[in-house]
Design an enzyme around this catalytic site. Structure first.
Site, short mmCIF file in Angstrom:
data_model
loop_
_atom_site.label_atom_id
_atom_site.label_comp_id
_atom_site.label_asym_id
_atom_site.label_seq_id
_atom_site.Cartn_x
_atom_site.Cartn_y
_atom_site.Cartn_z
N GLU A 155 15.34 16.61 51.14
CA GLU A 155 15.58 17.79 51.97
C GLU A 155 14.64 18.90 51.50
O GLU A 155 15.05 19.87 50.88
CB GLU A 155 17.04 18.25 51.87
CG GLU A 155 17.42 19.19 53.03
CD GLU A 155 18.52 20.17 52.68
OE1 GLU A 155 19.24 20.59 53.60
OE2 GLU A 155 18.63 20.57 51.51
N GLU A 163 28.28 23.05 49.56
CA GLU A 163 26.98 23.18 48.92
C GLU A 163 26.77 24.58 48.37
O GLU A 163 26.96 25.58 49.08
CB GLU A 163 25.88 22.87 49.95
CG GLU A 163 24.47 22.99 49.40
CD GLU A 163 23.43 22.68 50.46
OE1 GLU A 163 22.24 22.59 50.09
OE2 GLU A 163 23.79 22.53 51.65
#
Length: 261
Positions: free
Chosen positions: A240, A143
């Site tokens: 998220e 990520e």
């Protein structure tokens, strides 16, 4: 419309982690993810998943001293052994719980480490993790995180990850594309996703600025979801974000945007 999951490390934080599975199920979510599940045993998590007929779609590798400000250790040359132990621990959880995707955070580059040395270390660790997980049919994610929120975070653009994957021939490595971070770092979300879709293994969403619910900021999420649908993305999109107030009132605002879930 893509499948949606909720991140139990960010939502329902009004409750202890073990109780968030039930809360997510009551809110209609059958897919969940957890950044760091390690405060619970695999048996505790499995019982919660089975009780709610849920799937745990993703976890993170251990990321060092999170409370102390660390955001991963994968680019730290002096912590390779610790990284490998983290891979083994995450694999233990993933195999027990049926998790098919594990995310790796590069971490913040130490001041006394050159960019070249950090990249070599990161690539070496990614290759080790990717090969280890591939033997168990588990995909490794990485990520990119914006450097406004986390100054010095080593992996911070989509191009950096794709170039690293290709340069070091890491086949079992995929992009965990976080819309919030990438809007800040590079924008052009739809074109970037479309051009790199074959490398995207997971998508996470929050709005900009503030990292709050979709619909609270500048991103046109209905348009983004329509484009992702048209691309043929069949994976999961995870909520998220940091709820602006409490989780349930935020979800009430989000559900019309994500199609009612």
């Amino acid at each position: 419309m893509p499948n949606f999951a909720v991140n139990l490390s960010m939502l329902f934080t009004e409750l202890p982690l073990i109780e968030r599975f039930d809360a997510a199920a009551q809110a209609g979510f059958k897919q969940v993810e957890i950044q760091f599940p390690y405060e619970l045993t695999p048996d505790e998590i499995q019982a919660a998943l089975q009780r709610n007929k849920q799937t745990l779609v993703l976890i993170n590798l251990p990321a060092g001293d999170w409370a102390g400000g660390e955001r991963g250790i994968a680019c730290h040359p002096d912590r390779i052994d610790e990284f490998k132990k983290g891979v083994n621990l995450a694999l233990k959880y993933a195999r027990s719980l049926g998790v098919q995707k594990i995310n790796c955070l590069s971490g913040i580059k130490p001041d006394d480490v050159s960019s070249q040395k950090a990249e070599e270390t990161f690539a070496r660790n990614l290759k080790h993790a990717a090969n280890t997980l591939e033997a168990h049919d588990i995909q490794l994610m990485a990520e990119a995180i914006n450097t406004q929120d986390v100054p010095g975070f080593f992996l911070n653009t989509s191009k950096q990850l794709i170039d690293l994957k290709e340069s070091f021939c890491i086949e079992n490595l995929y992009f965990q594309y976080d819309v919030y971070h990438m809007q800040i770092m590079e924008g052009n979300l739809i074109a970037t996703l479309n051009n790199n879709l074959h490398n995207v293994g997971h998508i996470q969403i929050a709005d900009v600025p503030g990292r709050h619910e979709p619909g609270t900021g500048e991103i046109n999420f209905p348009n983004l979801f329509k484009a992702i649908d048209a691309m043929g993305y069949s994976g999961t999109i995870s909520l998220e974000y940091v709820p602006a107030a409490d989780t349930l009132s935020g979800l009430a605002q989000v559900k019309p945007i994500i199609g009612g879930q």
